[in-house]
Design a protein around this motif. Structure first.
Motif, PDB file in Angstrom:
ATOM      1  N   TRP A   1       0.793  -1.158   0.038  1.00 13.92           N
ATOM      2  CA  TRP A   1       0.060  -0.151  -0.075  1.00 13.92           C
ATOM      3  C   TRP A   1       0.831   1.286  -0.116  1.00 13.92           C
ATOM      4  O   TRP A   1       0.567   2.360  -0.943  1.00 13.92           O
ATOM      5  N   ILE A   2       1.901   1.275   0.837  1.00 14.87           N
ATOM      6  CA  ILE A   2       2.719   2.384   0.697  1.00 14.87           C
ATOM      7  C   ILE A   2       3.699   2.679  -0.465  1.00 14.87           C
ATOM      8  O   ILE A   2       3.823   3.659  -0.713  1.00 14.87           O
ATOM      9  N   ALA A   3       3.925   1.495  -0.872  1.00 10.92           N
ATOM     10  CA  ALA A   3       4.888   1.480  -2.199  1.00 10.92           C
ATOM     11  C   ALA A   3       3.918   2.229  -3.325  1.00 10.92           C
ATOM     12  O   ALA A   3       4.413   2.951  -4.247  1.00 10.92           O
ATOM     13  N   ASP A   4       2.525   1.708  -3.326  1.00 11.61           N
ATOM     14  CA  ASP A   4       1.689   2.179  -4.424  1.00 11.61           C
ATOM     15  C   ASP A   4       1.101   3.698  -3.978  1.00 11.61           C
ATOM     16  O   ASP A   4       0.509   4.072  -4.756  1.00 11.61           O
ATOM     17  N   GLY A   5       1.488   4.198  -3.085  1.00  8.90           N
ATOM     18  CA  GLY A   5       1.061   5.597  -2.864  1.00  8.90           C
ATOM     19  C   GLY A   5      -0.255   5.696  -2.151  1.00  8.90           C
ATOM     20  O   GLY A   5      -0.812   6.747  -2.213  1.00  8.90           O
TER      21      GLY A   5
END
Length: 238
Positions: A11-15
């Motif tokens: 989720w964090i990597a995908d913004g």
């Protein structure tokens, strides 16, 4: 628990978000306890992961929650990460309701996916925190995979210290893995003392220093589920 951490990192990597609390918790419960008793994999003494005398697992209880944050948020708040989730992989054996495949095929796929996502080569891994339950099938499958895919790389099981905390095992062991990277020290595998000649690889038998930045923490579960995290040492610890 490992899946929660891996999904949160995605989720964090995908913004999608900048901060996620991810982990797991579990407590002893009669239904769970009796279920494991019915499978005849509960040891009547402290568990012995990868040891020739192993008789099964010990159930434990606990919780661990990791705070995952984006690079942007860390910079904004002046945070110094204690570690990094570099890669995540999950795969199913589709083999048996409770037993892993003896050749560890699903585990190998999960490890390969986690390493591919992280961009880390297998030989760059400093150590592996194994699932290491002390059951015959799990220890055999993991040992085969370690010998074939990570020859010479040390591994350990912490379940001799904590028991199998089930839904909490992934995050508890991920936290231990990060702590080992931070301290640059691997503990002995509690309960291990007599190598099993049928296992092609054996875990740590004594506390030992390490020198590296990358580790793997993995969990195996009923239904042939395999979940693997590639974790990196924090910038502030180098």
């Amino acid at each position: 628990g490992n899946d929660a951490i891996g999904i949160a990192a995605g989720w964090i990597a995908d913004g999608l978000c900048d901060l996620v609390l991810a982990g797991g918790a579990d407590e002893l419960y009669q239904v769970t306890y009796r279920g494991f008793r019915a499978l005849f994999i509960n040891a009547d003494a402290p568990c012995r992961p990868f040891d020739q005398r192993r008789k099964g697992l010990n159930l434990g209880e606990g919780a661990a929650i990791l705070v995952l944050a984006s690079d942007t948020l860390c910079e904004k708040l002046g945070l110094s990460p204690r570690g990094y989730v570099l890669g995540y992989g999950t795969a199913a054996d589709a083999h048996h309701f409770t037993h892993p495949r003896s050749d560890g095929l699903g585990l190998r796929r999960a490890q390969a996916d986690a390493l591919a996502q992280s961009g880390v080569a297998a030989e760059a891994v400093t150590f592996i925190n194994a699932h290491g339950t002390g059951t015959q099938g799990n220890d055999m499958a993991e040992s085969k995979v370690f010998a074939q895919d990570f020859p010479g790389i040390p591994f350990l099981s912490t379940k001799g210290y904590t028991g199998h905390t089930l839904g909490a095992a992934g995050p508890v062991e991920a936290a231990f893995t990060l702590a080992c990277l931070e301290k640059q020290l691997l503990p002995a595998t509690a309960g291990f003392g007599l190598p099993d000649p049928e296992l092609p690889a054996t875990p740590t038998a004594a506390n030992s220093p390490i020198d590296g930045e990358i580790a793997i923490s993995q969990t195996l579960a009923f239904g042939g589920s395999n979940s693997v995290l590639v974790l990196g040492r924090g910038e502030g610890q180098r």
